[in-house]
Design an enzyme around this catalytic site. Structure first.
Site, short mmCIF file in Angstrom:
data_model
loop_
_atom_site.label_atom_id
_atom_site.label_comp_id
_atom_site.label_asym_id
_atom_site.label_seq_id
_atom_site.Cartn_x
_atom_site.Cartn_y
_atom_site.Cartn_z
N ASP A 173 10.10 -7.21 -2.46
CA ASP A 173 8.98 -7.83 -1.75
C ASP A 173 8.35 -8.87 -2.67
O ASP A 173 7.57 -8.53 -3.56
CB ASP A 173 7.94 -6.77 -1.35
CG ASP A 173 8.43 -5.84 -0.24
OD1 ASP A 173 9.65 -5.55 -0.18
OD2 ASP A 173 7.60 -5.38 0.57
N LYS A 228 6.46 -10.96 5.55
CA LYS A 228 5.44 -9.91 5.44
C LYS A 228 4.07 -10.57 5.35
O LYS A 228 3.93 -11.62 4.71
CB LYS A 228 5.76 -9.08 4.18
CG LYS A 228 4.75 -8.02 3.78
CD LYS A 228 5.30 -7.21 2.59
CE LYS A 228 4.23 -6.37 1.93
NZ LYS A 228 4.73 -5.64 0.75
N LYS A 242 6.96 -7.55 8.71
CA LYS A 242 6.26 -6.44 8.05
C LYS A 242 4.78 -6.74 7.88
O LYS A 242 4.40 -7.53 7.02
CB LYS A 242 6.89 -6.14 6.67
CG LYS A 242 6.16 -5.03 5.91
CD LYS A 242 6.85 -4.68 4.59
CE LYS A 242 6.00 -3.76 3.73
NZ LYS A 242 6.63 -3.42 2.43
#
Length: 314
Positions: free
Chosen positions: A151, A214, A250
């Site tokens: 991430d 995300k 996300k």
């Protein structure tokens, strides 16, 4: 979408209709929640999308162990039995930790016989304000330690100053440094200044090879919000129409209640359809959400709310 000297001049011409997005967000938030009898099923589904996360300065190998145990056994066995779901192998989608804790997480998951992915944040998380060289090295080290999802945070400065080619170039390099690992790109939408920038950054991140986009690090003052999500989901849809590639979504940061998690599921279902409701294309980044979901399931099964000691963290 290969090639470095990509012509990105079209990016600067994009405009997002802000009032329309806000109207849509209000519409969705006014919806009734899922019917009672379906609620438990949807909550269990939500569990399977969670990236169970701990990102604290005081993380130690023992709370990583607890986290991994919880990822493998997210809901108490007797509650799952009551719902006839005890043999379905329900786990969270992944665990998400700092790079220095990846080894601990890999080891802990192995110890409980669980093969879910370990995701590591990287690239100078959460601010992304470190040299590109060290940001790339951080990815490589996390992958070496056994993280299979990374991430990353983007460099918000490049968005705010409209340097789209440079942003594209950096994310391409993140992609390359990941090797086989999945790339989840955190836009830190609370720091991008406008919904138009959120759309542009989403597009660039997908073109540069992200597997997921995300919303937030969870460390910004504003995290996952519906207007931002709608813009990101529309970008994912546009990208799918243009290229045939499905990119995951996300939301993260501030998603704490079971009710919130159901709202996120229904948002994704409405905007992108059922095919996106699987862990390959949808995750929820959260740390405290799981205990509220477990509380609600306990209530669904027993008809009363759990006392604090009934449902310990692990």
């Amino acid at each position: 979408y290969e090639g470095h000297n990509k012509d990105l001049s079209w990016i600067s011409k994009i405009q997002v209709n802000h009032p329309a997005v806000l109207r849509r967000a209000e519409q969705i938030q006014a919806r009734r929640p899922v019917k009672k009898e379906w609620q438990a099923a949807w909550l269990l589904k939500a569990v399977t999308f969670i990236d169970l996360t701990t990102l604290s300065g005081d993380d130690t190998s023992s709370n990583i162990q607890r986290l991994c145990y919880k990822a493998k056994y997210p809901i108490r066995e007797d509650l799952l039995k009551a719902l006839n779901m005890h043999d379905k192998g329900i786990t969270t989608a992944a665990v998400c930790v700092y790079p220095a804790r990846v080894c601990d997480a890999v080891k802990a998951l192995k110890a409980v016989g669980c093969n879910i992915p370990v995701a590591s944040v990287a690239t100078g998380f959460p601010a992304g304000q470190t040299h590109l060289k060290t940001r790339l090295e951080e990815i490589r080290l996390a992958v070496e330690d056994g993280a299979t999802e990374i991430d990353v945070v983007i460099n918000r400065t490049l968005v705010l100053t409209g340097q789209w080619e440079a942003l594209y170039g950096e994310i391409r390099q993140f992609r390359k440094a990941c090797g086989e690992a999945h790339l989840k790109t955190i836009l830190a939408t609370g720091e991008l200044g406008s919904l138009t920038n959120v759309y542009k950054a989403s597009m660039i991140a997908m073109m540069a090879g992200s597997d997921f986009i995300k919303t937030s690090t969870g460390k910004e003052t504003v995290n996952a919000t519906f207007p931002v999500a709608i813009v990101m989901l529309r970008a994912i849809r546009d990208f799918f129409w243009k290229t045939g590639n499905k990119i995951g979504f996300k939301p993260a940061g501030g998603i704490r209640s079971a009710k919130d998690s159901l709202a996120w599921l229904s948002l994704v279902k409405e905007e992108l359809g059922d095919e996106w409701l699987k862990p390959e294309l949808f995750r929820i980044g959260a740390s405290t959400l799981l205990s509220d979901i477990e509380r609600q399931i306990y209530h669904h099964v027993t008809g009363r709310y759990a006392a604090y000691h009934d449902l310990p963290m692990s």
